[in-house]
Motif scaffolding. Sequence first.
Motif, PDB file in Angstrom:
ATOM      1  N   VAL A   1      53.506  92.016 -44.788  1.00 50.54           N
ATOM      2  CA  VAL A   1      52.409  92.978 -44.868  1.00 50.54           C
ATOM      3  C   VAL A   1      52.360  93.739 -43.550  1.00 50.54           C
ATOM      4  O   VAL A   1      52.963  93.329 -42.560  1.00 50.54           O
ATOM      5  CB  VAL A   1      51.050  92.280 -45.114  1.00 50.54           C
ATOM      6  CG1 VAL A   1      51.025  91.610 -46.473  1.00 50.54           C
ATOM      7  CG2 VAL A   1      50.746  91.272 -44.012  1.00 50.54           C
ATOM      8  N   MET A   2      51.642  94.841 -43.536  1.00 50.61           N
ATOM      9  CA  MET A   2      51.486  95.596 -42.295  1.00 50.61           C
ATOM     10  C   MET A   2      50.609  94.813 -41.324  1.00 50.61           C
ATOM     11  O   MET A   2      49.610  94.210 -41.711  1.00 50.61           O
ATOM     12  CB  MET A   2      50.840  96.958 -42.570  1.00 50.61           C
ATOM     13  CG  MET A   2      50.774  97.850 -41.335  1.00 50.61           C
ATOM     14  SD  MET A   2      50.089  99.491 -41.689  1.00 50.61           S
ATOM     15  CE  MET A   2      48.364  99.077 -41.992  1.00 50.61           C
ATOM     16  N   ASN A   3      50.995  94.808 -40.060  1.00 50.39           N
ATOM     17  CA  ASN A   3      50.246  94.094 -39.040  1.00 50.39           C
ATOM     18  C   ASN A   3      48.794  94.580 -39.006  1.00 50.39           C
ATOM     19  O   ASN A   3      48.542  95.780 -38.840  1.00 50.39           O
ATOM     20  CB  ASN A   3      50.898  94.326 -37.673  1.00 50.39           C
ATOM     21  CG  ASN A   3      50.155  93.640 -36.559  1.00 50.39           C
ATOM     22  OD1 ASN A   3      49.843  92.455 -36.645  1.00 50.39           O
ATOM     23  ND2 ASN A   3      49.865  94.389 -35.499  1.00 50.39           N
ATOM     24  N   PRO A   4      47.829  93.683 -39.176  1.00 52.80           N
ATOM     25  CA  PRO A   4      46.418  94.110 -39.245  1.00 52.80           C
ATOM     26  C   PRO A   4      45.945  94.903 -38.033  1.00 52.80           C
ATOM     27  O   PRO A   4      45.181  95.873 -38.181  1.00 52.80           O
ATOM     28  CB  PRO A   4      45.662  92.771 -39.364  1.00 52.80           C
ATOM     29  CG  PRO A   4      46.644  91.835 -39.995  1.00 52.80           C
ATOM     30  CD  PRO A   4      47.976  92.239 -39.426  1.00 52.80           C
ATOM     31  N   ASN A   5      46.369  94.540 -36.824  1.00 43.87           N
ATOM     32  CA  ASN A   5      45.911  95.252 -35.630  1.00 43.87           C
ATOM     33  C   ASN A   5      46.425  96.682 -35.553  1.00 43.87           C
ATOM     34  O   ASN A   5      45.874  97.502 -34.805  1.00 43.87           O
ATOM     35  CB  ASN A   5      46.319  94.483 -34.370  1.00 43.87           C
ATOM     36  CG  ASN A   5      45.295  93.442 -33.967  1.00 43.87           C
ATOM     37  OD1 ASN A   5      44.095  93.683 -34.013  1.00 43.87           O
ATOM     38  ND2 ASN A   5      45.756  92.267 -33.596  1.00 43.87           N
ATOM     39  N   ASP A   6      47.476  96.986 -36.308  1.00 39.40           N
ATOM     40  CA  ASP A   6      47.994  98.350 -36.292  1.00 39.40           C
ATOM     41  C   ASP A   6      47.056  99.326 -36.988  1.00 39.40           C
ATOM     42  O   ASP A   6      47.155 100.543 -36.806  1.00 39.40           O
ATOM     43  CB  ASP A   6      49.373  98.406 -36.961  1.00 39.40           C
ATOM     44  CG  ASP A   6      50.431  97.668 -36.155  1.00 39.40           C
ATOM     45  OD1 ASP A   6      50.182  97.404 -34.961  1.00 39.40           O
ATOM     46  OD2 ASP A   6      51.492  97.340 -36.723  1.00 39.40           O
ATOM     47  N   GLU A   7      46.133  98.804 -37.792  1.00 39.03           N
ATOM     48  CA  GLU A   7      45.180  99.672 -38.479  1.00 39.03           C
ATOM     49  C   GLU A   7      44.332 100.456 -37.473  1.00 39.03           C
ATOM     50  O   GLU A   7      43.952 101.595 -37.725  1.00 39.03           O
ATOM     51  CB  GLU A   7      44.287  98.846 -39.394  1.00 39.03           C
ATOM     52  CG  GLU A   7      45.040  98.201 -40.553  1.00 39.03           C
ATOM     53  CD  GLU A   7      44.146  97.334 -41.412  1.00 39.03           C
ATOM     54  OE1 GLU A   7      42.921  97.302 -41.144  1.00 39.03           O
ATOM     55  OE2 GLU A   7      44.658  96.699 -42.346  1.00 39.03           O
ATOM     56  N   HIS A   8      44.053  99.845 -36.324  1.00 37.95           N
ATOM     57  CA  HIS A   8      43.239 100.537 -35.316  1.00 37.95           C
ATOM     58  C   HIS A   8      44.031 101.676 -34.668  1.00 37.95           C
ATOM     59  O   HIS A   8      43.466 102.741 -34.371  1.00 37.95           O
ATOM     60  CB  HIS A   8      42.774  99.542 -34.262  1.00 37.95           C
ATOM     61  CG  HIS A   8      42.169  98.299 -34.841  1.00 37.95           C
ATOM     62  ND1 HIS A   8      41.006  98.323 -35.582  1.00 37.95           N
ATOM     63  CD2 HIS A   8      42.577  96.994 -34.832  1.00 37.95           C
ATOM     64  CE1 HIS A   8      40.723  97.091 -35.977  1.00 37.95           C
ATOM     65  NE2 HIS A   8      41.663  96.280 -35.540  1.00 37.95           N
ATOM     66  N   ALA A   9      45.323 101.464 -34.466  1.00 41.29           N
ATOM     67  CA  ALA A   9      46.175 102.536 -33.952  1.00 41.29           C
ATOM     68  C   ALA A   9      46.276 103.673 -34.963  1.00 41.29           C
ATOM     69  O   ALA A   9      46.263 104.859 -34.601  1.00 41.29           O
ATOM     70  CB  ALA A   9      47.565 101.983 -33.621  1.00 41.29           C
ATOM     71  N   LEU A  10      46.362 103.316 -36.239  1.00 39.02           N
ATOM     72  CA  LEU A  10      46.426 104.327 -37.292  1.00 39.02           C
ATOM     73  C   LEU A  10      45.132 105.138 -37.338  1.00 39.02           C
ATOM     74  O   LEU A  10      45.155 106.356 -37.533  1.00 39.02           O
ATOM     75  CB  LEU A  10      46.680 103.655 -38.641  1.00 39.02           C
ATOM     76  CG  LEU A  10      48.053 102.997 -38.811  1.00 39.02           C
ATOM     77  CD1 LEU A  10      48.066 102.099 -40.040  1.00 39.02           C
ATOM     78  CD2 LEU A  10      49.150 104.039 -38.911  1.00 39.02           C
ATOM     79  N   GLU A  11      43.998 104.464 -37.160  1.00 44.28           N
ATOM     80  CA  GLU A  11      42.716 105.167 -37.163  1.00 44.28           C
ATOM     81  C   GLU A  11      42.621 106.148 -35.994  1.00 44.28           C
ATOM     82  O   GLU A  11      42.110 107.266 -36.148  1.00 44.28           O
ATOM     83  CB  GLU A  11      41.573 104.159 -37.095  1.00 44.28           C
ATOM     84  CG  GLU A  11      41.388 103.342 -38.368  1.00 44.28           C
ATOM     85  CD  GLU A  11      40.335 102.268 -38.208  1.00 44.28           C
ATOM     86  OE1 GLU A  11      39.927 102.001 -37.049  1.00 44.28           O
ATOM     87  OE2 GLU A  11      39.909 101.690 -39.220  1.00 44.28           O
TER      88      GLU A  11
END
Length: 284
Positions: free
Chosen positions: A34-44
Motif C-alpha cells: 500500500v502507499m506509505n501513510p505518511n506520504d499523504e501529508h506530502a501529497l496534501e
Amino acid sequence: MNTVVLTKGVPDFREGQVSFDEDGHLERGETPTVMNPNDEHALEAALQTKVRRGGTVSVMSMGPPGYGDVLREAMESVYADDLYLLSDREMAAADTWATAITIATALGKMEPSPDLVFAGFKTADGETGHTGPQTCWAYGMPIVTHVVSMEVDPDAERLRAKRLVEGDIEEIETVETTLPAFVVADPEFEPSYRRAEHRLRHKDLREETRERAGEHEEHLTVWDHADLNLDPDYIGLDGSPTVVSSVDPIPKAPAERDATMVDPESDEEMAAVVDEMAPLAGGE
C-alpha cells in the motif's frame, strides 16, 4: 511551478503476509503493498501548492513494477500530471542511502527541473526518516523539515514555512528559504483553501484527475539504472552500507478463533454472558 512528490509502497501489515529472503531483505514483489501513510501529508502539501500557484505535479517512486498501483493512488490524491517509477533488479534491496542516490539522480534527469520536492516524514516499514534528507543532500538544495503549513512565492522564488521544533507541537518556528527547495511534511500538516477560487480550482482538478488516473499507465515513465546512467556497484544492495542483523517476524492473526455459540433466546445462556462481562464493564 514544477513540483515532485516522493512516495513509497510499504508492506500492508494488515494482511500479515510480509515476505523476507534468507538474508533478511524484504521481498517487495512477494508482499502486499500500500502507499506509505505518511506520504499523504506530502501529497496534501503538493496539492495545496498546485491549487494556489498552478504548475505541474509529478509523483516519483522506486520499487518493483507492481508499484504502478501505488502511483495511481498517489495520482488520485495529489491530482498529479505524470508519474515516474524507478525500477529494475539492480535497484533492489537498497537501503536509504542507495535509494537517495537513485532518486536524486532521477530528479536531476527531469526536464524541467523541479522547483519543489516533497517527501513524507518517514515510512511505515523502515521508520528511519532518512530518505528525504539524504535525497536532498545528494541532489543539492535547501531543506525544511517538520512542515505544518507553507506558502510559496514563485515570482520571488521564496518558500515561507512553519515547522515544528524538535517535534513539539507547542513550539513552532517560521523559516524562509529560496527555491528550489525540499520539504518534508509533518503529520500535523493541514492544507488551507480559504479563498473561494482555490476551492473551485480544487474541485476542477479532482474532476480532471479521475479520467487521467483511469489511464495512469499512459502517464507513467519507467527508468532503470541504465536510463539514469547509474553504476550498479553504487545502488541497490551492492551500494547499501546498511547491514541487516536480524528481522523480527510479524505475528499473523489466527485463521480461526475459538467461539462459544450463545442462543439469544435462552435466558440461562444470556445470563451467563452477562455475568462474565459485567466485571469488565465495571472496570474491575
